[in-house]
Design a protein around this motif. Structure first.
Motif, PDB file in Angstrom:
ATOM      1  N   PHE A  54       0.824  -1.203   0.000  1.00 41.11           N
ATOM      2  CA  PHE A  54       0.000   0.000   0.000  1.00 41.11           C
ATOM      3  C   PHE A  54       0.860   1.257   0.000  1.00 41.11           C
ATOM      4  N   ALA A  55       1.899   1.278   0.829  1.00 41.29           N
ATOM      5  CA  ALA A  55       2.782   2.445   0.891  1.00 41.29           C
ATOM      6  C   ALA A  55       3.427   2.721  -0.456  1.00 41.29           C
ATOM      7  N   LYS A  56       3.896   1.660  -1.123  1.00 45.53           N
ATOM      8  CA  LYS A  56       4.541   1.824  -2.429  1.00 45.53           C
ATOM      9  C   LYS A  56       3.551   2.302  -3.480  1.00 45.53           C
ATOM     10  N   ARG A  57       2.391   1.672  -3.518  1.00 45.25           N
ATOM     11  CA  ARG A  57       1.414   1.996  -4.560  1.00 45.25           C
ATOM     12  C   ARG A  57       0.846   3.393  -4.372  1.00 45.25           C
ATOM     13  N   CYS A  58       0.530   3.724  -3.134  1.00 40.77           N
ATOM     14  CA  CYS A  58      -0.013   5.054  -2.848  1.00 40.77           C
ATOM     15  C   CYS A  58       1.050   6.120  -3.083  1.00 40.77           C
ATOM     16  N   GLY A  59       2.286   5.840  -2.682  1.00 44.31           N
ATOM     17  CA  GLY A  59       3.362   6.794  -2.885  1.00 44.31           C
ATOM     18  C   GLY A  59       3.625   7.070  -4.347  1.00 44.31           C
ATOM     19  N   SER A  60       3.612   6.012  -5.171  1.00 49.01           N
ATOM     20  CA  SER A  60       3.846   6.203  -6.605  1.00 49.01           C
ATOM     21  C   SER A  60       2.715   6.992  -7.254  1.00 49.01           C
ATOM     22  N   LEU A  61       1.515   6.840  -6.737  1.00 45.73           N
ATOM     23  CA  LEU A  61       0.380   7.616  -7.235  1.00 45.73           C
ATOM     24  C   LEU A  61       0.532   9.091  -6.883  1.00 45.73           C
TER      25      LEU A  61
ATOM     26  N   GLU B  63      -3.270  24.972  -1.186  1.00 45.63           N
ATOM     27  CA  GLU B  63      -3.495  25.784   0.009  1.00 45.63           C
ATOM     28  C   GLU B  63      -2.771  25.224   1.233  1.00 45.63           C
ATOM     29  N   LYS B  64      -2.773  23.894   1.373  1.00 46.30           N
ATOM     30  CA  LYS B  64      -2.228  23.283   2.583  1.00 46.30           C
ATOM     31  C   LYS B  64      -0.873  22.623   2.376  1.00 46.30           C
ATOM     32  N   GLY B  65      -0.358  22.680   1.158  1.00 50.19           N
ATOM     33  CA  GLY B  65       0.979  22.150   0.926  1.00 50.19           C
ATOM     34  C   GLY B  65       0.991  20.956  -0.003  1.00 50.19           C
ATOM     35  N   ALA B  66       2.057  20.870  -0.782  1.00 51.65           N
ATOM     36  CA  ALA B  66       2.165  19.816  -1.790  1.00 51.65           C
ATOM     37  C   ALA B  66       2.277  18.428  -1.169  1.00 51.65           C
ATOM     38  N   PHE B  67       2.801  18.331   0.047  1.00 51.76           N
ATOM     39  CA  PHE B  67       3.069  17.030   0.654  1.00 51.76           C
ATOM     40  C   PHE B  67       2.088  16.695   1.781  1.00 51.76           C
ATOM     41  N   LEU B  68       0.939  17.345   1.781  1.00 49.98           N
ATOM     42  CA  LEU B  68      -0.047  17.126   2.846  1.00 49.98           C
ATOM     43  C   LEU B  68      -0.474  15.657   2.906  1.00 49.98           C
ATOM     44  N   ILE B  69      -0.920  15.107   1.784  1.00 48.54           N
ATOM     45  CA  ILE B  69      -1.398  13.728   1.777  1.00 48.54           C
ATOM     46  C   ILE B  69      -0.227  12.764   1.954  1.00 48.54           C
ATOM     47  N   PHE B  70       0.917  13.096   1.397  1.00 47.99           N
ATOM     48  CA  PHE B  70       2.095  12.235   1.555  1.00 47.99           C
ATOM     49  C   PHE B  70       2.445  12.092   3.031  1.00 47.99           C
ATOM     50  N   ARG B  71       2.346  13.167   3.774  1.00 44.79           N
ATOM     51  CA  ARG B  71       2.639  13.094   5.208  1.00 44.79           C
ATOM     52  C   ARG B  71       1.585  12.260   5.937  1.00 44.79           C
ATOM     53  N   GLY B  72       0.359  12.280   5.420  1.00 47.93           N
ATOM     54  CA  GLY B  72      -0.669  11.415   5.987  1.00 47.93           C
ATOM     55  C   GLY B  72      -0.324   9.949   5.769  1.00 47.93           C
TER      56      GLY B  72
ATOM     57  N   ALA C 119       9.596   0.366   3.803  1.00 43.83           N
ATOM     58  CA  ALA C 119       8.562   1.358   3.543  1.00 43.83           C
ATOM     59  C   ALA C 119       9.181   2.750   3.439  1.00 43.83           C
ATOM     60  N   TYR C 120      10.054   3.086   4.375  1.00 42.68           N
ATOM     61  CA  TYR C 120      10.734   4.382   4.332  1.00 42.68           C
ATOM     62  C   TYR C 120      11.689   4.465   3.145  1.00 42.68           C
ATOM     63  N   VAL C 121      12.409   3.364   2.902  1.00 42.70           N
ATOM     64  CA  VAL C 121      13.362   3.338   1.793  1.00 42.70           C
ATOM     65  C   VAL C 121      12.647   3.521   0.454  1.00 42.70           C
ATOM     66  N   SER C 122      11.473   2.941   0.299  1.00 44.80           N
ATOM     67  CA  SER C 122      10.742   3.045  -0.967  1.00 44.80           C
ATOM     68  C   SER C 122      10.118   4.421  -1.162  1.00 44.80           C
ATOM     69  N   LEU C 123       9.766   5.102  -0.071  1.00 42.98           N
ATOM     70  CA  LEU C 123       9.115   6.410  -0.182  1.00 42.98           C
ATOM     71  C   LEU C 123      10.104   7.533  -0.486  1.00 42.98           C
ATOM     72  N   ALA C 124      11.350   7.394  -0.035  1.00 43.67           N
ATOM     73  CA  ALA C 124      12.332   8.465  -0.234  1.00 43.67           C
ATOM     74  C   ALA C 124      12.567   8.787  -1.712  1.00 43.67           C
ATOM     75  N   PRO C 125      12.788   7.804  -2.589  1.00 41.56           N
ATOM     76  CA  PRO C 125      12.979   8.134  -4.015  1.00 41.56           C
ATOM     77  C   PRO C 125      11.744   8.775  -4.650  1.00 41.56           C
ATOM     78  N   MET C 126      10.563   8.453  -4.118  1.00 46.78           N
ATOM     79  CA  MET C 126       9.340   9.047  -4.664  1.00 46.78           C
ATOM     80  C   MET C 126       9.290  10.543  -4.384  1.00 46.78           C
ATOM     81  N   VAL C 127       9.727  10.935  -3.178  1.00 53.73           N
ATOM     82  CA  VAL C 127       9.784  12.366  -2.865  1.00 53.73           C
ATOM     83  C   VAL C 127      10.828  13.046  -3.740  1.00 53.73           C
ATOM     84  N   THR C 128      11.960  12.384  -3.931  1.00 54.31           N
ATOM     85  CA  THR C 128      12.996  12.927  -4.808  1.00 54.31           C
ATOM     86  C   THR C 128      12.464  13.134  -6.216  1.00 54.31           C
TER      87      THR C 128
END
Length: 265
Positions: free
Chosen positions: A100-107, A116-125, A145-154
């Motif tokens: 779920f973390a990978k699929r949602c992050g890639s989306l 209005e509330k920031g580009a990473f609002l949902i990502f932080r959720g 999970a953390y390792v897979s999310l970092a490249p997505m933010v990059t």
């Protein structure tokens, strides 16, 4: 149905009827998915529907679907949650959460952020869901999970995204060249790498020197050695080259060697 309509209109534009139809289909999915038994199935349906809706540029609906998925993942914890994580074995639950973390992050890489509330609002959720999930001790999937999310933010911080959807303005357009956006992305990547580094430093064989380790402890150590190598690769891909970055990556690799039993080195 949503995808079948996209196949018909992707080379043209929506008519009022086709737009209304995909809106109705998306709304129906969002309303009915919560009634489905099983958190894993619900999360897959939420993300699948969000992916299909994003192809049609239904930004508000996608936002609602991802938020619903994140809320469902959070509220499905605990023994009393119906169709929740507790009904799964720990291994299956962790597999599903990582997926779920990978699929949602890639989306979220291509989905527009909140102006209005920031580009990473949902990502932080999503990150909060990963943090609050009941992982097992020494869980390699928690680190992954953390390792897979970092490249997505990059990827989100690049001048041009690695993948785009025709007609959709993603963050590379909405927040183009904004210093605050790049700074937040950089801080978030550092935060993810730091959390992964801290978790990957837990040694399951610590305090047992001179004694024979059981098979489960050795298996955990090998898994941690593997995930430390994955973390080192993540650091090399996502962090700006510097002496500090090189020292961190070298330390992670050395730690991986330490975790491996002598027979596996």
């Amino acid at each position: 149905l949503i995808l079948s309509v996209y196949e018909r209109v992707k080379s043209a534009e929506h008519t009022k009827k086709t737009k209304a139809f995909v809106n109705a289909c998306t709304a129906y999915c969002q309303i009915t998915i919560p009634s489905v038994t099983g958190v894993v199935v619900r999360l897959r349906l939420f993300t699948m529907t969000a992916e299909a809706a994003l192809l049609h540029g239904l930004v508000q609906q996608v936002d609602g679907l991802i938020r619903s998925a994140i809320t469902d993942a959070q509220e499905s914890s605990g023994e009393t949650a119906v169709g929740g994580w507790a009904e799964l074995s720990p291994d299956k639950a962790e597999d599903a959460m990582l997926e779920f973390a990978k699929r949602c992050g890639s989306l979220l890489v291509v989905a527009p952020g909140n102006l209005e509330k920031g580009a990473f609002l949902i990502f932080r959720g999503l990150l909060k869901v990963v943090e609050d999930f009941e992982w097992t001790q020494f869980s390699a999937h928690r680190i992954r999970a953390y390792v897979s999310l970092a490249p997505m933010v990059t990827a989100m911080a690049q001048p041009s995204l690695p993948y785009k959807i025709k007609g959709l303005q993603s963050n590379d357009v909405l927040f183009a060249n904004e210093a605050a956006y790049i700074e937040e992305a950089t801080e978030l990547v550092h935060e993810l790498v730091q959390r992964a580094t801290d978790l990957a430093g837990d040694d399951p064989l610590a305090g047992a020197d001179g004694t024979e380790h059981d098979g489960s402890a050795i298996e955990i150590a090998v898994n941690l050695a593997t995930v430390n190598l994955e973390l080192a690769r993540c650091i090399a891909l996502t962090c700006k080259p510097s002496s500090e970055m090189l020292a961190l990556a070298r330390g992670v690799i050395d730690r991986s060697r330490k975790y491996l039993p002598s027979s596996d080195i």
